[in-house]
Write an enzyme that holds these catalytic residues in place. Structure first.
Site, PDB file in Angstrom:
ATOM      1  CG  HIS A  22      -0.512   0.274   2.515  1.00 28.47           C
ATOM      2  ND1 HIS A  22      -1.041  -0.324   3.637  1.00 28.47           N
ATOM      3  CD2 HIS A  22       0.478   1.089   2.985  1.00 28.47           C
ATOM      4  CE1 HIS A  22      -0.417   0.115   4.707  1.00 28.47           C
ATOM      5  NE2 HIS A  22       0.517   0.966   4.340  1.00 28.47           N
ATOM      6  CD  GLU A  54      -4.602  -1.267   3.299  1.00 25.04           C
ATOM      7  OE1 GLU A  54      -3.537  -1.656   2.779  1.00 25.04           O
ATOM      8  OE2 GLU A  54      -4.758  -1.186   4.524  1.00 25.04           O
TER       9      GLU A  54
HETATM   10  C1  F6R Z   1       1.691   6.779   6.367  1.00 21.54           C
HETATM   11  C2  F6R Z   1       1.258   5.970   5.219  1.00 21.54           C
HETATM   12  C3  F6R Z   1       1.587   4.516   5.104  1.00 21.54           C
HETATM   13  C4  F6R Z   1       3.001   4.190   5.582  1.00 21.54           C
HETATM   14  C5  F6R Z   1       3.264   2.693   5.439  1.00 21.54           C
HETATM   15  C6  F6R Z   1       4.627   2.298   5.965  1.00 21.54           C
HETATM   16  O1  F6R Z   1       1.257   8.106   6.246  1.00 21.54           O
HETATM   17  O2  F6R Z   1       0.594   6.478   4.383  1.00 21.54           O
HETATM   18  O3  F6R Z   1       1.446   4.123   3.760  1.00 21.54           O
HETATM   19  O4  F6R Z   1       3.922   4.907   4.842  1.00 21.54           O
HETATM   20  O5  F6R Z   1       2.288   1.961   6.120  1.00 21.54           O
HETATM   21  O6  F6R Z   1       4.683   2.509   7.337  1.00 21.54           O
HETATM   22  P1  F6R Z   1       6.078   2.444   8.148  1.00 21.54           P
HETATM   23  O7  F6R Z   1       6.929   3.530   7.602  1.00 21.54           O
HETATM   24  O8  F6R Z   1       5.683   2.683   9.575  1.00 21.54           O
HETATM   25  O9  F6R Z   1       6.620   1.087   7.896  1.00 21.54           O
END
Ligand code: F6R
Length: 241
Positions: A138, A143
């Site tokens: 995503h 999603e």
């Molecule tokens: C956050 C967002 C999500 C995150 C993704 C990765 O604003 O839109 O798409 O970028 O879930 O999350 P991390 O960086 O916590 O692994």
């Protein structure tokens, strides 16, 4: 795609922040699209350090965040509004009126989402969009599904995303099941994109994004179509490409 594989978080943050800081130095009224989550935190730290060193000002910068949880207020410690203030906005000279984090609890979601896209358009469009990537591919909270999404909308989060978000909440029931997110089209309208990912948990998503077919089953694969995208990853995230 400008794919660069780095040794560690520090190197990724250095490269990502350099692009953002150079943009703001050359265009002090730049429009930045920002992400929450673990991936951009070190980059935000570098940006704060550059601000503290007097290298750059954000007085005229506008920001638009990708997404926000529904069902918790902006003041909640787990809201993306709070996250952005704690990890960036409170530490630089950006004007609060120039900060845009989606309202996770709008009265009329459809109208509100259209107005968020309109605000981005009226600001002149996003110059640089910072992205992370979910383990399921995503971007924002778009999603995997049967069709690419267009503008900002209200989305039901998948089990995989809810699972990944659990670590931030005390109790499982508190983890939001829905979010407001920019759509895939809003994201790829950005003039330049920086996607940051680290760790083996992201390796399959990185593989599918770069080497898989362009498909809404891996929303990030749409980035193959963008002509100005940087993919900054560590060796673990790059292990399947
Ligand atoms: C956050 C967002 C999500 C995150 C993704 C990765 O604003 O839109 O798409 O970028 O879930 O999350 P991390 O960086 O916590 O692994």
């Amino acid at each position: 795609m400008d794919i660069r594989i780095f040794n560690n978080t520090e190197e990724i943050a250095q490269a990502a922040s350099e692009i953002i800081l150079n943009k703001v130095k050359s265009s002090p009224d730049a429009i930045l699209g920002l992400a929450t989550g673990a991936s951009p935190v070190a980059t935000y730290k570098k940006i704060i350090a550059a601000y503290n060193a007097g290298e750059v000002s954000f007085k005229n910068v506008k920001t638009f965040n990708l997404d926000e949880y529904c069902s918790i207020p902006a003041s909640d410690r787990n809201s993306y509004y709070t996250f952005m203030h704690e990890n960036l906005f409170n530490h630089i000279d950006i004007e609060e009126e120039n900060v845009h984090v989606p309202n996770g609890n709008p009265e009329n979601a459809e109208e509100y989402c259209a107005s968020y896209d309109e605000a981005i358009k009226n600001a002149g469009g996003i110059d640089i969009q910072v992205l992370g990537i979910g383990r399921n591919g995503h971007i924002g909270f778009n999603e995997p599904s049967d069709a690419f999404t267009a503008g900002t909308y209200k989305v039901k989060l998948t089990d995989s995303t809810i699972e990944a978000n659990k670590i931030y909440f005390d109790r499982e029931e508190e983890v939001p099941r829905e979010a407001i997110t920019m759509g895939v089209e809003s994201i790829i309208n950005a003039k330049e994109i920086i996607l940051i990912a680290e760790g083996t948990a992201k390796a399959q998503a990185i593989h599918d994004m770069i080497k898989g077919e362009i498909s809404p089953a891996c929303p990030a694969s749409i980035l193959q179509k963008h002509d100005n995208v940087h993919i900054f990853i560590d060796k673990a995230a790059a292990s399947l490409i």
